[in-house]
Design a protein around this motif. Structure first.
Motif, PDB file in Angstrom:
ATOM      1  N   UNK A  50     -13.589  34.532  -2.034  1.00 44.44           N
ATOM      2  CA  UNK A  50     -13.114  34.585  -3.413  1.00 44.44           C
ATOM      3  C   UNK A  50     -13.023  36.051  -3.842  1.00 44.44           C
ATOM      4  N   UNK A  51     -12.472  36.295  -5.007  1.00 48.43           N
ATOM      5  CA  UNK A  51     -12.386  37.665  -5.508  1.00 48.43           C
ATOM      6  C   UNK A  51     -13.776  38.293  -5.662  1.00 48.43           C
ATOM      7  N   UNK A  52     -14.768  37.582  -6.203  1.00 49.48           N
ATOM      8  CA  UNK A  52     -16.113  38.175  -6.249  1.00 49.48           C
ATOM      9  C   UNK A  52     -16.656  38.512  -4.861  1.00 49.48           C
ATOM     10  N   UNK A  53     -16.306  37.710  -3.851  1.00 53.58           N
ATOM     11  CA  UNK A  53     -16.726  38.019  -2.482  1.00 53.58           C
ATOM     12  C   UNK A  53     -16.122  39.342  -2.019  1.00 53.58           C
ATOM     13  N   UNK A  54     -14.837  39.527  -2.280  1.00 56.75           N
ATOM     14  CA  UNK A  54     -14.140  40.756  -1.877  1.00 56.75           C
ATOM     15  C   UNK A  54     -14.741  41.959  -2.597  1.00 56.75           C
ATOM     16  N   UNK A  57     -18.073  42.642  -0.882  1.00 55.30           N
ATOM     17  CA  UNK A  57     -17.936  43.136   0.498  1.00 55.30           C
ATOM     18  C   UNK A  57     -17.443  44.576   0.568  1.00 55.30           C
ATOM     19  N   UNK A  58     -16.544  44.932  -0.344  1.00 52.77           N
ATOM     20  CA  UNK A  58     -15.959  46.273  -0.312  1.00 52.77           C
ATOM     21  C   UNK A  58     -16.567  47.208  -1.350  1.00 52.77           C
ATOM     22  N   UNK A  59     -17.647  46.763  -1.993  1.00 52.43           N
ATOM     23  CA  UNK A  59     -18.354  47.567  -2.980  1.00 52.43           C
ATOM     24  C   UNK A  59     -17.406  48.118  -4.047  1.00 52.43           C
ATOM     25  N   UNK A  60     -16.624  47.218  -4.637  1.00 52.04           N
ATOM     26  CA  UNK A  60     -15.651  47.595  -5.662  1.00 52.04           C
ATOM     27  C   UNK A  60     -16.231  47.375  -7.050  1.00 52.04           C
TER      28      UNK A  60
END
Length: 75
Positions: A50-54, A57-60
Motif C-alpha cells: 500500500x502507499x503507507x508501505x511504500x 520502505x523508502x523512508x519518505x
C-alpha cells in the motif's frame, strides 16, 4: 495518519488499496513515485504493498509525497 482515505490536493487516495490499484486509478501517483526513482508500476510487490508501505520502505515523508502527487496531477 493510519488507515483510510486521505485527500491529496483534490484526489482521494484510499490507503487500504494496493499500489497497482492506486496507480491504475490515479496515474499521478505513479508519476510522482517515478520522479523519486521508485518504480511501483513495474514492481510485483505493487500487488500487495500500500502507499503507507511504500512510504515506510523508502523512508519518505507522507506529506511531501502527497504534495508531489498533487503537483503531478496538475501536470
Amino acid at each position: 495518519m493510519g488507515r483510510g482515505i486521505i485527500d491529496a490536493m483534490a484526489i482521494e487516495i484510499d490507503l487500504t488499496k494496493n499500489m497497482a490499484e492506486l496507480i491504475l486509478q490515479h496515474p499521478e501517483i505513479g508519476r510522482a513515485l517515478d520522479e523519486l526513482g521508485i518504480e511501483c508500476s513495474d514492481c510485483i510487490a505493487s500487488q500487495v504493498d500500500t502507499l503507507p508501505d511504500v512510504v515506510r520502505m523508502y523512508d519518505l515523508d507522507m506529506e511531501k509525497l502527497l504534495a508531489r502527487i498533487g503537483a503531478s496531477g496538475k501536470a
